[in-house]
Write a protein that holds these residues in place. Structure first.
Motif, PDB file in Angstrom:
ATOM      1  N   UNK A  68       0.439   6.049   8.104  1.00  0.00           N
ATOM      2  CA  UNK A  68      -0.834   6.766   7.944  1.00  0.00           C
ATOM      3  C   UNK A  68      -0.595   8.221   7.569  1.00  0.00           C
ATOM      4  N   UNK A  69       0.414   8.809   8.175  1.00  0.00           N
ATOM      5  CA  UNK A  69       0.755  10.197   7.880  1.00  0.00           C
ATOM      6  C   UNK A  69       1.245  10.345   6.440  1.00  0.00           C
ATOM      7  N   UNK A  70       2.041   9.378   5.974  1.00  0.00           N
ATOM      8  CA  UNK A  70       2.523   9.385   4.586  1.00  0.00           C
ATOM      9  C   UNK A  70       1.347   9.347   3.623  1.00  0.00           C
ATOM     10  N   UNK A  71       0.401   8.456   3.881  1.00  0.00           N
ATOM     11  CA  UNK A  71      -0.782   8.344   3.025  1.00  0.00           C
ATOM     12  C   UNK A  71      -1.573   9.652   3.043  1.00  0.00           C
ATOM     13  N   UNK A  72      -1.772  10.187   4.217  1.00  0.00           N
ATOM     14  CA  UNK A  72      -2.508  11.442   4.352  1.00  0.00           C
ATOM     15  C   UNK A  72      -1.823  12.583   3.597  1.00  0.00           C
ATOM     16  N   UNK A 110       0.841  -1.198   0.000  1.00  0.00           N
ATOM     17  CA  UNK A 110       0.000   0.000   0.000  1.00  0.00           C
ATOM     18  C   UNK A 110       0.878   1.250   0.000  1.00  0.00           C
ATOM     19  N   UNK A 111       1.901   1.255   0.824  1.00  0.00           N
ATOM     20  CA  UNK A 111       2.801   2.414   0.881  1.00  0.00           C
ATOM     21  C   UNK A 111       3.524   2.592  -0.457  1.00  0.00           C
ATOM     22  N   UNK A 131     -11.095   7.403   4.777  1.00  0.00           N
ATOM     23  CA  UNK A 131     -10.888   5.962   4.673  1.00  0.00           C
ATOM     24  C   UNK A 131      -9.530   5.545   5.217  1.00  0.00           C
ATOM     25  N   UNK A 132      -8.516   6.354   4.984  1.00  0.00           N
ATOM     26  CA  UNK A 132      -7.161   5.943   5.362  1.00  0.00           C
ATOM     27  C   UNK A 132      -6.714   6.503   6.712  1.00  0.00           C
ATOM     28  N   UNK A 133      -7.474   7.370   7.297  1.00  0.00           N
ATOM     29  CA  UNK A 133      -7.076   7.931   8.595  1.00  0.00           C
ATOM     30  C   UNK A 133      -7.830   7.328   9.756  1.00  0.00           C
ATOM     31  N   UNK A 154       1.476   1.854  11.096  1.00  0.00           N
ATOM     32  CA  UNK A 154       2.105   2.813  12.003  1.00  0.00           C
ATOM     33  C   UNK A 154       1.564   4.206  11.724  1.00  0.00           C
ATOM     34  N   UNK A 155       1.709   5.062  12.687  1.00  0.00           N
ATOM     35  CA  UNK A 155       1.267   6.449  12.513  1.00  0.00           C
ATOM     36  C   UNK A 155       2.059   7.110  11.384  1.00  0.00           C
ATOM     37  N   UNK A 156       3.319   6.736  11.235  1.00  0.00           N
ATOM     38  CA  UNK A 156       4.149   7.285  10.161  1.00  0.00           C
ATOM     39  C   UNK A 156       3.571   6.923   8.796  1.00  0.00           C
TER      40      UNK A 156
END
Length: 155
Positions: free
Chosen positions: A126-130, A81-82, A153-155, A122-124
């Motif tokens: 999720x932050x990258x996706x955001x 996903x990343x 959806x991603x957060x 990881x929060x990292x």
């Protein structure tokens, strides 16, 4: 006979084809058919070794995002996903393929294990996706392509 590709380099590809993956110094050409789950996983493995985001972007470009739930079924993981999000950020957004980028991100959220996977990210990550979603949103702000549901959806 060598044929010049879109980049101007001879690659031995057939006229009109787009080289999209090299394996053992042999260029595999994009065909009208989208990759199968097996071939996509082969390209994914090659990407993980070489980290060539342009090649991975070309593989994603050849895929119909609507086929992602079937294509990935249970084989998708957080790293994939990343990598897909990274390809959106570094391949699709710079090449102004905003509609395709949005379709890819939306399609990934429909893959079977996505909800569970995001809970475990990881929060990292999720932050990258955001950050990528926000960057995409900014680039297409004036159009009606962006939906707020994607960010939720991603957060």
């Amino acid at each position: 006979k060598k044929v010049t590709s879109e980049t101007g380099k001879g690659n031995g590809a057939a006229k009109g084809s787009k080289p999209w993956m090299k394996k053992n110094n042999v260029t595999l050409n994009q065909t009208a058919e989208a990759p199968t789950a097996f071939s996509f996983l082969q390209h994914w493995s090659a990407y993980k070794k070489k980290k060539d985001i342009d090649q991975f972007g070309k593989v994603l470009e050849s895929c119909d995002p609507q086929s992602f739930p079937k294509l990935f079924s249970s084989s998708i993981d957080a790293d994939m996903v990343i990598a897909i999000v990274d390809a959106v950020d570094k391949y699709f957004i710079p090449s102004k393929q905003h509609q395709k980028a949005l379709e890819i991100l939306q399609a990934v959220t429909k893959v079977q294990r996505f909800d569970v996977m995001t809970m475990l990210m990881s929060q990292k990550d999720k932050s990258t996706i955001s950050d990528v979603i926000n960057r995409l949103r900014e680039t297409i702000k004036s159009s009606n392509l962006f939906t707020a549901d994607l960010l939720k959806t991603v957060l």
